[in-house]
Design a protein around this motif. Structure first.
Motif, PDB file in Angstrom:
ATOM      1  N   PHE A 146       0.853  -1.183   0.000  1.00  0.00           N
ATOM      2  CA  PHE A 146       0.000   0.000   0.000  1.00  0.00           C
ATOM      3  C   PHE A 146       0.894   1.240   0.000  1.00  0.00           C
ATOM      4  O   PHE A 146       2.110   1.166   0.229  1.00  0.00           O
ATOM      5  CB  PHE A 146      -0.950   0.006   1.196  1.00  0.00           C
ATOM      6  N   GLU A 147       0.310   2.397  -0.221  1.00  0.00           N
ATOM      7  CA  GLU A 147       1.063   3.636  -0.325  1.00  0.00           C
ATOM      8  C   GLU A 147       1.738   3.967   1.011  1.00  0.00           C
ATOM      9  O   GLU A 147       1.136   3.845   2.081  1.00  0.00           O
ATOM     10  CB  GLU A 147       0.138   4.795  -0.718  1.00  0.00           C
ATOM     11  N   GLU A 148       2.982   4.424   0.937  1.00  0.00           N
ATOM     12  CA  GLU A 148       3.752   4.704   2.140  1.00  0.00           C
ATOM     13  C   GLU A 148       3.157   5.848   2.955  1.00  0.00           C
ATOM     14  O   GLU A 148       3.407   5.939   4.164  1.00  0.00           O
ATOM     15  CB  GLU A 148       5.203   5.022   1.770  1.00  0.00           C
ATOM     16  N   ARG A 149       2.353   6.685   2.350  1.00  0.00           N
ATOM     17  CA  ARG A 149       1.789   7.822   3.097  1.00  0.00           C
ATOM     18  C   ARG A 149       0.915   7.355   4.253  1.00  0.00           C
ATOM     19  O   ARG A 149       0.754   8.079   5.250  1.00  0.00           O
ATOM     20  CB  ARG A 149       0.986   8.730   2.170  1.00  0.00           C
ATOM     21  N   PHE A 150       0.354   6.152   4.122  1.00  0.00           N
ATOM     22  CA  PHE A 150      -0.504   5.649   5.202  1.00  0.00           C
ATOM     23  C   PHE A 150       0.293   5.330   6.466  1.00  0.00           C
ATOM     24  O   PHE A 150      -0.283   5.175   7.546  1.00  0.00           O
ATOM     25  CB  PHE A 150      -1.264   4.398   4.742  1.00  0.00           C
ATOM     26  N   GLN A 178       0.558   2.832  13.689  1.00  0.00           N
ATOM     27  CA  GLN A 178       0.631   1.527  13.045  1.00  0.00           C
ATOM     28  C   GLN A 178      -0.364   0.526  13.611  1.00  0.00           C
ATOM     29  O   GLN A 178      -0.799  -0.393  12.910  1.00  0.00           O
ATOM     30  CB  GLN A 178       2.044   0.962  13.111  1.00  0.00           C
ATOM     31  N   GLU A 179      -0.748   0.685  14.874  1.00  0.00           N
ATOM     32  CA  GLU A 179      -1.736  -0.232  15.441  1.00  0.00           C
ATOM     33  C   GLU A 179      -3.039  -0.210  14.659  1.00  0.00           C
ATOM     34  O   GLU A 179      -3.707  -1.242  14.516  1.00  0.00           O
ATOM     35  CB  GLU A 179      -2.009   0.112  16.909  1.00  0.00           C
ATOM     36  N   CYS A 180      -3.411   0.978  14.143  1.00  0.00           N
ATOM     37  CA  CYS A 180      -4.646   1.102  13.365  1.00  0.00           C
ATOM     38  C   CYS A 180      -4.538   0.318  12.065  1.00  0.00           C
ATOM     39  O   CYS A 180      -5.469  -0.411  11.680  1.00  0.00           O
ATOM     40  CB  CYS A 180      -4.935   2.557  13.058  1.00  0.00           C
ATOM     41  N   LEU A 181      -3.413   0.462  11.391  1.00  0.00           N
ATOM     42  CA  LEU A 181      -3.217  -0.221  10.114  1.00  0.00           C
ATOM     43  C   LEU A 181      -3.113  -1.728  10.319  1.00  0.00           C
ATOM     44  O   LEU A 181      -3.677  -2.512   9.554  1.00  0.00           O
ATOM     45  CB  LEU A 181      -1.956   0.306   9.432  1.00  0.00           C
ATOM     46  N   VAL A 217      -8.802  -3.455  -2.386  1.00  0.00           N
ATOM     47  CA  VAL A 217      -9.740  -3.639  -1.274  1.00  0.00           C
ATOM     48  C   VAL A 217      -9.211  -2.996   0.006  1.00  0.00           C
ATOM     49  O   VAL A 217      -9.966  -2.378   0.772  1.00  0.00           O
ATOM     50  CB  VAL A 217     -10.007  -5.146  -1.045  1.00  0.00           C
ATOM     51  N   VAL A 218      -7.903  -3.143   0.273  1.00  0.00           N
ATOM     52  CA  VAL A 218      -7.363  -2.641   1.534  1.00  0.00           C
ATOM     53  C   VAL A 218      -7.205  -1.130   1.535  1.00  0.00           C
ATOM     54  O   VAL A 218      -7.250  -0.482   2.591  1.00  0.00           O
ATOM     55  CB  VAL A 218      -6.021  -3.323   1.868  1.00  0.00           C
ATOM     56  N   ARG A 219      -7.034  -0.529   0.357  1.00  0.00           N
ATOM     57  CA  ARG A 219      -6.759   0.904   0.288  1.00  0.00           C
ATOM     58  C   ARG A 219      -7.859   1.750   0.947  1.00  0.00           C
ATOM     59  O   ARG A 219      -7.568   2.661   1.734  1.00  0.00           O
ATOM     60  CB  ARG A 219      -6.548   1.328  -1.168  1.00  0.00           C
ATOM     61  N   PRO A 220      -9.147   1.500   0.678  1.00  0.00           N
ATOM     62  CA  PRO A 220     -10.194   2.295   1.346  1.00  0.00           C
ATOM     63  C   PRO A 220     -10.193   2.098   2.862  1.00  0.00           C
ATOM     64  O   PRO A 220     -10.517   3.037   3.602  1.00  0.00           O
ATOM     65  CB  PRO A 220     -11.495   1.768   0.719  1.00  0.00           C
ATOM     66  N   ARG A 221      -9.846   0.909   3.311  1.00  0.00           N
ATOM     67  CA  ARG A 221      -9.775   0.660   4.753  1.00  0.00           C
ATOM     68  C   ARG A 221      -8.710   1.538   5.397  1.00  0.00           C
ATOM     69  O   ARG A 221      -8.920   2.143   6.448  1.00  0.00           O
ATOM     70  CB  ARG A 221      -9.450  -0.822   5.016  1.00  0.00           C
ATOM     71  N   LEU A 222      -7.547   1.584   4.758  1.00  0.00           N
ATOM     72  CA  LEU A 222      -6.464   2.397   5.284  1.00  0.00           C
ATOM     73  C   LEU A 222      -6.806   3.882   5.181  1.00  0.00           C
ATOM     74  O   LEU A 222      -6.451   4.677   6.071  1.00  0.00           O
ATOM     75  CB  LEU A 222      -5.172   2.093   4.534  1.00  0.00           C
ATOM     76  N   ALA A 223      -7.491   4.252   4.115  1.00  0.00           N
ATOM     77  CA  ALA A 223      -7.904   5.657   3.953  1.00  0.00           C
ATOM     78  C   ALA A 223      -8.882   6.051   5.058  1.00  0.00           C
ATOM     79  O   ALA A 223      -8.837   7.180   5.577  1.00  0.00           O
ATOM     80  CB  ALA A 223      -8.531   5.861   2.584  1.00  0.00           C
TER      81      ALA A 223
END
Length: 727
Positions: free
Chosen positions: A293-297, A302-305, A351-357
């Protein structure tokens, strides 16, 4: 190995049958992943136990368990088609009821025999046994063993009924009329004894040899040739790795290989093993791929991700092996092995990108409102309808924190601030989405708000299970918040009638009690509670302070006493796992301060290894009994009434040892005190050998009892030694 059994339906010369492997598989719709392994193990054990109960297992029979998302199966390597003959003996009825005066069978006996199919039995072959009061007619003989074909259906039904099913489904069969219940709808049943189908009907399914492979790679049917070919056929034809354990090991190996190739690690978080079990239950043909995934996240905590990847997507986050920080790569356990996985990888990344967003948005939005400004809104969140809001709970925890700080003689400022902010993150978007992050997010937000380090640490660790290391100065705010929170929970929940019952403990009171115990232990280890001090920082004092923080009439009058006993019982259970039970009971009998109990138990345990221990413990119990019977209260000894050399010697040793032992106990050196006590063995033994305590002369008798009362006090400063006498 083969076994020979007797088939009573065929002549002797052709009545030999060998044992064969037995396969039973129930093919279903997707089973609950978190329960799959337990279901598989329970089904296999239920089948083994059921067949063993009928005597159908060869002595060398081995068990293989299979469990995939769509099947539960078991193979037993050596099952008998019929169990060996069994000798039996059955008491029928009293002779006087079963036989008439002429020795002929009465109607009652004949009816009894007919009901069991024994109407043709020769009555002269019936044995007679007496139970001491009357004689009974007894039938002895050999019964044919159970036949596999006749009992297998019942064994399977029993095994299925014993499964730890989280939630049962009720569904209709193909006829549209019949309904059955199981964890998920079942579609096929295989029962093979070697190559032969054993007739059975389970959940409306007729037994056969047909099963099904991988949902996508081999959606068609597979006819299992033999019980022994099951695993191999599913792997080669069906693209299914049937063994849960083998599939788990395969996934673990792939994960390790990929993480090492990338120069990363999976971390040693226990959640990794739990996730491995879960994904093993989700796939039948596992293949591990790498996603990113994009490094900006990575600017999000990190616990959230980590949580969203593990909990929502079942991905394995990867970490830098040196710093331990989360990387922007993760591992996907797919159910589709392919040489061209690009579409699978890209699909998972999308799929994971919106979750991280979402996590990024929640974090950035939450940071706009300081924690301190969120506290007031806790008044809108109900803690418990009998205990008020979370804001009222915060007020109670602050009161208890202030009491603990005062009892420990430390500045309460940091602890009070931590208690004020402790539950504020319950109002944040992030904790609303991920309740598992309570405390963790509070710490992040508090750090961003510029709160003191001690406050941030207290928020971060408030939900830990226990303290495992000595508490230091910088951890005091954390320890105070930890203890105050648990004391409030224990007294509040218990006091409104919600004490744990049996295995049910929905509010985690057992864990809260163990947490409190650990805090007392580590405050002692850190030097903030001294073994030789009996200050106000006691368990009873803490619980009393907690109870006073509640509105009058909220708790029952017995709450503090009951919670105190509950915590001590948890400590007792913990200590008897490490030390002799008698040593633990001897110490607890004196009800010492909680922080002193472990040291006292260690001292008594060491004392029990001394030669003097058994003799002194027995003497102590004898003294206790004498003092109780005599209702002795005085400890004043008149030296002029001491005439026997043994009592004079005992009085001298008591006077000599008592101040030494008392000083040692006061200093908290319990082992030294017990060593001092051991010196009294010979004088004590001599006294009870040579002196008659209950002398005829009242004054002499009372004086000797007073001497024993002094000795009793010397003996029981660390523990009640009478508890060390087990007989």
């Amino acid at each position: 190995m083969s076994s020979t059994i007797r088939d009573h339906n065929v002549p002797d010369h052709i009545a030999t049958l060998i044992s064969k492997p037995l396969l039973v598989e129930l093919f279903t719709e997707e089973l609950p992943p978190k329960a799959l392994n337990k279901l598989g193990q329970a089904f296999a054990q239920g089948m083994r136990d059921g067949l063993a109960a009928h005597g159908l297992l060869d002595a060398n029979c081995e068990l293989s368990t299979f469990a995939t998302p769509r099947r539960l199966a078991v193979r037993l390597t050596a099952v008998l088609s019929q169990a060996p003959q069994q000798s039996f003996s059955e008491k029928l009825m009293p002779v006087k009821i079963g036989l008439d005066d002429s020795g002929a069978g009465t109607p009652a006996l004949l009816k009894k025999l007919a009901s069991k199919g024994w109407e043709k039995i020769d009555l002269n072959t019936l044995a007679r046994e007496s139970d001491g009061k009357q004689d009974y007619l007894v039938l002895r003989g050999e019964a044919a063993g159970a036949k596999l074909g006749e009992v297998l259906q019942a064994v399977i039904e029993s095994a299925l009924a014993g499964l730890p099913i989280p939630k049962v489904m009720k569904y209709q069969l193909a006829d549209g009329l019949t309904s059955v219940k199981f964890v998920r709808p079942a579609h096929a049943l295989v029962t093979l004894f070697g190559q032969d189908i054993v007739p059975a009907t389970i959940l409306g399914l007729q037994a056969g040899r047909t099963t099904y492979g991988h949902r996508f790679l081999h959606p068609g049917s597979i006819d299992i040739k033999d019980a022994n070919t099951y695993e191999d056929q599913l792997a080669r034809q069906g693209h299914v790795l049937a063994s849960f354990e083998a599939r788990r090991n395969d996934i673990a190996k792939q994960l390790q290989t990929e993480s090492e190739r990338l120069g990363t690690t999976l971390s040693d978080d226990p959640a990794v093993a739990a996730l491995l079990d879960e994904v093993t239950a989700l796939v039948e043909s596992p293949k591990v791929y790498v996603g990113a995934f994009e490094e900006r996240f990575l600017t999000v905590p990190q616990e959230c991700l980590i949580l969203t990847m593990r909990l929502n997507q079942k991905y394995f986050p990867l970490f830098d092996p040196v710093s331990g920080k989360l990387t922007n790569q993760f591992l996907i356990v797919s159910n589709m092995p392919t040489a061209q996985p690009e579409a699978i990888i890209q699909g998972n990344e999308r799929v994971v990108r919106p979750r991280l967003a979402d996590a990024e948005f929640f974090y950035q939005t939450d940071r706009k409102t300081p924690l301190a400004e969120r506290v007031a809104t806790l008044g809108n969140i109900v803690y418990h309808n009998k205990l008020g809001s979370q804001l009222q709970r915060v007020d109670r925890v602050r009161q208890i924190s202030a009491w603990i700080a005062h009892a420990l003689n430390i500045d309460p400022t940091a602890a009070d601030r931590a208690a004020l902010l402790a539950k504020a993150d319950l109002t944040t978007n992030m904790v609303g989405e991920f309740p598992e992050l309570q405390g963790i997010m509070g710490a992040y937000y508090a750090r961003g708000d510029g709160e003191a380090t001690e406050v941030v640490d207290a928020l971060h660790t408030q939900y830990r299970i226990r303290f495992d290391t000595p508490i230091h100065q910088e951890q005091l705010a954390s320890a105070i918040l930890f203890m105050a929170d648990r004391a409030e929970t224990l007294t509040g929940i218990w006091g409104i009638g919600l004490a744990p019952t049996g295995e049910r403990d929905p509010f985690g009171l057992r864990r809260a009690a163990l947490g409190l115990i650990s805090a007392f232990e580590q405050l002692t280890a850190g030097g903030f509670l001294r073994i030789n001090e009996h200050g106000s920082m006691t368990l009873d004092g803490l619980l009393q302070a907690a109870a006073k923080s509640f509105a009058v009439g909220t708790l029952t009058d017995s709450t503090v006493a009951e919670v105190n006993a509950f915590v001590i019982e948890r400590l007792r259970n913990s200590l008897i796992q490490q030390f002799d039970r008698d040593a633990v009971e001897a110490v607890l009998a004196l009800s010492p301060a909680l922080h002193q109990i472990p040291a006292r138990v260690k001292a008594v345990t060491a004392f029990m290894q001394l030669p003097a221990a058994t003799s002194l413990a027995a003497a102590n119990k004898r003294i206790s009994n004498l003092l109780k019977k005599a209702d002795q209260t005085t400890t004043s000894v008149d030296p002029s009434l001491l005439t026997d050399p043994a009592e004079i010697n005992l009085a001298g040793i008591v006077d000599k040892l008592r101040p030494v032992a008392t000083e040692q106990v006061t200093a908290g050196d319990y082992e030294a005190a017990m060593q001092t006590l051991a010196q009294a063995r010979e004088p004590v033994d001599a006294f009870f050998t040579e002196v008659m305590v209950m002398a005829d002369e009242l004054a002499v008798r009372n004086n000797r009892l007073a001497l024993l009362a002094n000795l009793h006090g010397l003996m029981n400063q660390v523990a009640d030694l009478s508890k060390l006498v087990t007989t």
